[in-house]
Scaffold this motif. Structure first.
Motif, PDB file in Angstrom:
ATOM      1  N   GLY A   1      15.609  15.716 -50.611  1.00  0.00           N
ATOM      2  CA  GLY A   1      15.238  16.716 -49.618  1.00  0.00           C
ATOM      3  C   GLY A   1      16.431  17.225 -48.831  1.00  0.00           C
ATOM      4  O   GLY A   1      16.286  17.647 -47.685  1.00  0.00           O
ATOM      5  N   GLN A   2      17.628  17.239 -49.470  1.00  0.00           N
ATOM      6  CA  GLN A   2      18.834  17.576 -48.717  1.00  0.00           C
ATOM      7  C   GLN A   2      19.490  18.885 -49.149  1.00  0.00           C
ATOM      8  O   GLN A   2      20.532  19.251 -48.605  1.00  0.00           O
ATOM      9  CB  GLN A   2      19.846  16.433 -48.819  1.00  0.00           C
ATOM     10  N   GLY A   3      18.920  19.598 -50.104  1.00  0.00           N
ATOM     11  CA  GLY A   3      19.558  20.831 -50.558  1.00  0.00           C
ATOM     12  C   GLY A   3      19.770  21.825 -49.433  1.00  0.00           C
ATOM     13  O   GLY A   3      20.883  22.284 -49.177  1.00  0.00           O
ATOM     14  N   MET A   4      18.687  22.168 -48.740  1.00  0.00           N
ATOM     15  CA  MET A   4      18.783  23.077 -47.599  1.00  0.00           C
ATOM     16  C   MET A   4      19.605  22.457 -46.478  1.00  0.00           C
ATOM     17  O   MET A   4      20.445  23.129 -45.867  1.00  0.00           O
ATOM     18  CB  MET A   4      17.397  23.416 -47.083  1.00  0.00           C
ATOM     19  N   ASN A   5      19.370  21.180 -46.197  1.00  0.00           N
ATOM     20  CA  ASN A   5      20.095  20.517 -45.110  1.00  0.00           C
ATOM     21  C   ASN A   5      21.597  20.510 -45.365  1.00  0.00           C
ATOM     22  O   ASN A   5      22.393  20.729 -44.454  1.00  0.00           O
ATOM     23  CB  ASN A   5      19.570  19.085 -44.940  1.00  0.00           C
ATOM     24  N   ALA A   6      21.994  20.274 -46.609  1.00  0.00           N
ATOM     25  CA  ALA A   6      23.423  20.286 -46.950  1.00  0.00           C
ATOM     26  C   ALA A   6      24.011  21.682 -46.807  1.00  0.00           C
ATOM     27  O   ALA A   6      25.138  21.857 -46.320  1.00  0.00           O
ATOM     28  CB  ALA A   6      23.633  19.766 -48.376  1.00  0.00           C
ATOM     29  N   GLY A   7      23.246  22.702 -47.211  1.00  0.00           N
ATOM     30  CA  GLY A   7      23.721  24.078 -47.057  1.00  0.00           C
ATOM     31  C   GLY A   7      23.860  24.464 -45.592  1.00  0.00           C
ATOM     32  O   GLY A   7      24.834  25.112 -45.195  1.00  0.00           O
ATOM     33  N   PHE A   8      22.887  24.056 -44.776  1.00  0.00           N
ATOM     34  CA  PHE A   8      22.979  24.341 -43.345  1.00  0.00           C
ATOM     35  C   PHE A   8      24.162  23.601 -42.723  1.00  0.00           C
ATOM     36  O   PHE A   8      24.818  24.115 -41.812  1.00  0.00           O
ATOM     37  CB  PHE A   8      21.682  23.936 -42.642  1.00  0.00           C
ATOM     38  N   GLU A   9      24.445  22.392 -43.214  1.00  0.00           N
ATOM     39  CA  GLU A   9      25.591  21.646 -42.691  1.00  0.00           C
ATOM     40  C   GLU A   9      26.908  22.317 -43.083  1.00  0.00           C
ATOM     41  O   GLU A   9      27.870  22.311 -42.304  1.00  0.00           O
ATOM     42  CB  GLU A   9      25.557  20.205 -43.193  1.00  0.00           C
ATOM     43  N   ASP A  10      26.967  22.935 -44.270  1.00  0.00           N
ATOM     44  CA  ASP A  10      28.139  23.752 -44.627  1.00  0.00           C
ATOM     45  C   ASP A  10      28.416  24.784 -43.534  1.00  0.00           C
ATOM     46  O   ASP A  10      29.563  24.981 -43.106  1.00  0.00           O
ATOM     47  CB  ASP A  10      27.884  24.529 -45.931  1.00  0.00           C
ATOM     48  N   ILE A  11      27.342  25.464 -43.116  1.00  0.00           N
ATOM     49  CA  ILE A  11      27.481  26.531 -42.123  1.00  0.00           C
ATOM     50  C   ILE A  11      27.942  25.962 -40.783  1.00  0.00           C
ATOM     51  O   ILE A  11      28.825  26.533 -40.119  1.00  0.00           O
ATOM     52  CB  ILE A  11      26.146  27.286 -41.967  1.00  0.00           C
ATOM     53  N   TYR A  12      27.363  24.837 -40.394  1.00  0.00           N
ATOM     54  CA  TYR A  12      27.761  24.195 -39.138  1.00  0.00           C
ATOM     55  C   TYR A  12      29.255  23.888 -39.141  1.00  0.00           C
ATOM     56  O   TYR A  12      29.971  24.175 -38.160  1.00  0.00           O
ATOM     57  CB  TYR A  12      26.955  22.915 -38.933  1.00  0.00           C
ATOM     58  N   GLN A  13      29.733  23.307 -40.238  1.00  0.00           N
ATOM     59  CA  GLN A  13      31.150  22.945 -40.322  1.00  0.00           C
ATOM     60  C   GLN A  13      32.042  24.185 -40.362  1.00  0.00           C
ATOM     61  O   GLN A  13      33.118  24.205 -39.751  1.00  0.00           O
ATOM     62  CB  GLN A  13      31.401  22.073 -41.560  1.00  0.00           C
ATOM     63  N   LEU A  14      31.607  25.226 -41.073  1.00  0.00           N
ATOM     64  CA  LEU A  14      32.364  26.482 -41.066  1.00  0.00           C
ATOM     65  C   LEU A  14      32.482  27.033 -39.648  1.00  0.00           C
ATOM     66  O   LEU A  14      33.558  27.488 -39.230  1.00  0.00           O
ATOM     67  CB  LEU A  14      31.663  27.520 -41.954  1.00  0.00           C
ATOM     68  N   ASP A  15      31.383  26.987 -38.916  1.00  0.00           N
ATOM     69  CA  ASP A  15      31.389  27.504 -37.549  1.00  0.00           C
ATOM     70  C   ASP A  15      32.341  26.696 -36.662  1.00  0.00           C
ATOM     71  O   ASP A  15      33.053  27.268 -35.825  1.00  0.00           O
ATOM     72  CB  ASP A  15      29.969  27.465 -36.980  1.00  0.00           C
ATOM     73  N   GLU A  16      32.333  25.371 -36.837  1.00  0.00           N
ATOM     74  CA  GLU A  16      33.264  24.526 -36.085  1.00  0.00           C
ATOM     75  C   GLU A  16      34.713  24.919 -36.384  1.00  0.00           C
ATOM     76  O   GLU A  16      35.549  25.014 -35.472  1.00  0.00           O
ATOM     77  CB  GLU A  16      33.044  23.055 -36.452  1.00  0.00           C
ATOM     78  N   LEU A  17      35.000  25.154 -37.659  1.00  0.00           N
ATOM     79  CA  LEU A  17      36.371  25.510 -38.054  1.00  0.00           C
ATOM     80  C   LEU A  17      36.751  26.892 -37.536  1.00  0.00           C
ATOM     81  O   LEU A  17      37.901  27.122 -37.137  1.00  0.00           O
ATOM     82  CB  LEU A  17      36.501  25.449 -39.572  1.00  0.00           C
TER      83      LEU A  17
ATOM     84  N   GLY B   1      35.673  28.161 -34.776  1.00  0.00           N
ATOM     85  CA  GLY B   1      35.966  27.945 -33.362  1.00  0.00           C
ATOM     86  C   GLY B   1      37.317  27.293 -33.140  1.00  0.00           C
ATOM     87  O   GLY B   1      37.985  27.535 -32.128  1.00  0.00           O
ATOM     88  N   GLN B   2      37.738  26.481 -34.095  1.00  0.00           N
ATOM     89  CA  GLN B   2      38.994  25.738 -33.961  1.00  0.00           C
ATOM     90  C   GLN B   2      40.212  26.573 -34.331  1.00  0.00           C
ATOM     91  O   GLN B   2      41.255  26.496 -33.669  1.00  0.00           O
ATOM     92  CB  GLN B   2      38.925  24.493 -34.853  1.00  0.00           C
ATOM     93  N   TYR B   3      40.081  27.398 -35.390  1.00  0.00           N
ATOM     94  CA  TYR B   3      41.258  28.079 -35.939  1.00  0.00           C
ATOM     95  C   TYR B   3      41.245  29.593 -35.770  1.00  0.00           C
ATOM     96  O   TYR B   3      42.179  30.277 -36.221  1.00  0.00           O
ATOM     97  CB  TYR B   3      41.411  27.729 -37.427  1.00  0.00           C
ATOM     98  N   GLY B   4      40.234  30.155 -35.129  1.00  0.00           N
ATOM     99  CA  GLY B   4      40.240  31.581 -34.808  1.00  0.00           C
ATOM    100  C   GLY B   4      40.373  32.467 -36.023  1.00  0.00           C
ATOM    101  O   GLY B   4      39.544  32.434 -36.924  1.00  0.00           O
ATOM    102  N   ASP B   5      41.428  33.268 -36.062  1.00  0.00           N
ATOM    103  CA  ASP B   5      41.611  34.240 -37.147  1.00  0.00           C
ATOM    104  C   ASP B   5      42.370  33.686 -38.351  1.00  0.00           C
ATOM    105  O   ASP B   5      42.662  34.434 -39.287  1.00  0.00           O
ATOM    106  CB  ASP B   5      42.365  35.464 -36.617  1.00  0.00           C
ATOM    107  N   ASP B   6      42.672  32.406 -38.356  1.00  0.00           N
ATOM    108  CA  ASP B   6      43.406  31.815 -39.473  1.00  0.00           C
ATOM    109  C   ASP B   6      42.415  31.449 -40.581  1.00  0.00           C
ATOM    110  O   ASP B   6      42.051  30.280 -40.765  1.00  0.00           O
ATOM    111  CB  ASP B   6      44.182  30.584 -39.008  1.00  0.00           C
ATOM    112  N   TRP B   7      41.990  32.464 -41.345  1.00  0.00           N
ATOM    113  CA  TRP B   7      40.978  32.247 -42.374  1.00  0.00           C
ATOM    114  C   TRP B   7      41.506  31.405 -43.529  1.00  0.00           C
ATOM    115  O   TRP B   7      40.719  30.716 -44.203  1.00  0.00           O
ATOM    116  CB  TRP B   7      40.425  33.581 -42.853  1.00  0.00           C
ATOM    117  N   ASP B   8      42.795  31.446 -43.788  1.00  0.00           N
ATOM    118  CA  ASP B   8      43.369  30.540 -44.796  1.00  0.00           C
ATOM    119  C   ASP B   8      43.086  29.093 -44.415  1.00  0.00           C
ATOM    120  O   ASP B   8      42.662  28.282 -45.247  1.00  0.00           O
ATOM    121  CB  ASP B   8      44.885  30.752 -44.910  1.00  0.00           C
ATOM    122  N   ARG B   9      43.325  28.766 -43.164  1.00  0.00           N
ATOM    123  CA  ARG B   9      43.125  27.399 -42.686  1.00  0.00           C
ATOM    124  C   ARG B   9      41.624  27.064 -42.651  1.00  0.00           C
ATOM    125  O   ARG B   9      41.218  25.960 -43.042  1.00  0.00           O
ATOM    126  CB  ARG B   9      43.720  27.281 -41.271  1.00  0.00           C
ATOM    127  N   ILE B  10      40.824  28.002 -42.200  1.00  0.00           N
ATOM    128  CA  ILE B  10      39.368  27.780 -42.129  1.00  0.00           C
ATOM    129  C   ILE B  10      38.814  27.451 -43.512  1.00  0.00           C
ATOM    130  O   ILE B  10      38.121  26.441 -43.707  1.00  0.00           O
ATOM    131  CB  ILE B  10      38.656  29.006 -41.527  1.00  0.00           C
TER     132      ILE B  10
END
Length: 452
Positions: free
Chosen positions: A312-328, A330-339
């Motif tokens: 039951g983790q397919g959707m949950n794992a995908g949503f967690e991808d988004i959460y981590q992307l959002d954190e990155l 917030g951390q690295y701003g416009d540095d999309w290479d780093r993100i």
């Protein structure tokens, strides 16, 4: 850290694509979502769905953009498994500690709600528009009626592929040098069925349970819906003595359910009609790497890591991808290479881990849950965990009721399994499973592991 607004395309209007659009709009980006399918808000959504089980990781992502309460309105908590085994009363297995539950949500209802919320946030959706090609270095996409028709070109700053296990965006990335890709279909397919509500709209089975009918090489599951119905999924081999291949007529289907699921046959609405109306679908584990191309394109959700649905983790794992992307972001701003670089390095090991755990859980749900020794082992683990919560968290709880990395849950779960295999060898374990002797043995084995 703030970001300079970008013009961003998302391919795929499913759950991951819609939630990613909401996150990106919160950051101030312009977002256009393309989907080759029609707007699911305008059509009947049925026939290929396995109900979703929202757990901690999914709720955490929704909470971050203020959607948790809105989505809980269309979900039902399930705090236990209801096991329907042959010739025995139904018995129950609680999922976690008191108050811990996974939440059943209809995929169609949730997807409609997410698209509505994304539109309200300012996302533009372009349905019935198929992406045929992607220019990765230039972040351009090309859409059209057919592969040979005239195509329309769109220019973007960034592209996110959220278009599922057979992603068009990933297909384009696969043609680049040094792109690793594998897919592994299991020999079991699935078919959606329905248990309707009672005439007064109530549920015919306990609505706060995840119902499972384990039958060795196959099984039936049922998850509750807010309208009083249950979405059922039959998991069955494609070929073999008991298989989809053997069920060719309505009489075959009736005989199958009378033989293996006699206590639910009468509950399933238009059983044979459902069986032959709804498609038989396949399940695949898909792995790839890298998930990004330069600072232009990234894969999110199933397009990067499709898994079988048994944790039951397919959707949950995908949503967690988004959460981590959002954190990155917030951390690295416009540095999309780093993100993008940090995103794929962080998520890839965890995606591989939940793929492995999901496959193992299929074996557990279909066959081991009817095995008395397996059930005893789980009872011992739960008893010990209740007495020593600082020393033992079951792997299921690590995955479902935690946001610790999936890879950590897999590694610790493997160590716990080695310990339990030793414990289960103790003489007369059936009669002394909750004894001080067993407790001391587990503590000793845990200390030995730490010492090494």
């Amino acid at each position: 850290m703030t970001q300079t607004p970008k013009n961003i395309a998302i391919i795929g209007s499913g759950l991951v694509g819609s939630l990613l659009a909401i996150f990106l709009r919160k950051k101030g980006h312009s977002v256009t979502v393309f989907d080759r399918r029609p707007d699911i808000r305008t059509i009947e959504f049925s026939g290929r769905s396995i109900n979703l089980a929202m757990s901690n990781r999914g709720w955490k992502s929704l909470r971050k953009v203020g959607l948790e309460e809105s989505i809980r309105e269309i979900a039902i908590p399930m705090d236990k498994r209801a096991m329907h085994v042959y010739d025995k009363p139904v018995y129950y297995q609680n999922y976690g500690k008191d108050g811990e539950a996974i939440w059943s949500i209809s995929r169609g209802i949730l997807n409609r709600r997410m698209i509505d919320l994304a539109e309200e946030a300012g996302t533009q959706f372009r349905f019935n528009e198929k992406v045929w090609d992607v220019d990765l270095p230039e972040a351009k996409i090309y859409t059209g009626e057919t592969v040979k028709s005239a195509w329309k070109e769109y220019q973007f700053d960034l592209i996110f592929g959220c278009d599922g296990a057979f992603s068009r965006v990933r297909h384009k990335m696969q043609r680049r040098s040094r792109f690793d890709y594998s897919q592994d279909f299991i020999d079991v397919g699935y078919k959606e069925l329905t248990i309707p509500p009672n005439p007064d709209g109530t549920h015919k089975l306990g609505k706060n349970s995840f119902h499972i009918w384990p039958r060795g090489q196959f099984m039936l599951i049922a998850l509750p819906n807010i309208d009083g119905s249950f979405t059922c999924t039959l998991f069955l081999p494609f070929e073999g003595d008991v298989s989809f291949d053997k069920i060719k007529t309505e009489e075959d289907a009736k005989t199958f359910f009378e033989t293996y699921f006699p206590n639910v046959r009468k509950e399933i609405e238009n059983l044979t009609q459902d069986f032959f109306k709804n498609p038989t679908s396949a399940m695949v584990t898909m792995k790839c790497y890298p998930w990004t191309y330069w600072n232009k394109v990234a894969l999110v959700g199933d397009s990067a890591h499709a898994i079988v649905p048994f944790y039951g983790q397919g959707m949950n794992a995908g949503f967690e991808d988004i959460y981590q992307l959002d954190e990155l972001m917030g951390q690295y701003g416009d540095d999309w290479d780093r993100i993008f670089g940090e995103y794929q390095k962080m998520r890839k090991p965890n995606a591989d881990a939940i793929a492995e755990l999901s496959y193992r859980n299929f074996m557990e749900m279909s066959s081991k849950t009817a095995d008395p020794m397996f059930l005893l082992q789980k009872k011992i683990e739960k008893h010990f965990a209740a007495k020593h919560p600082d020393k033992w968290i079951p792997v299921y709880s690590r995955v479902t009721f935690s946001d610790r990395p999936y890879a950590e849950a897999l590694a610790i779960g493997d160590e716990q399994e080695k310990i339990m295999q030793e414990v289960m060898k103790l003489p007369d374990i059936e009669s002394k499973w909750d004894s001080e002797e067993v407790e001391k043995q587990i503590l000793k084995l845990l200390n030995n592991k730490k010492a090494t």
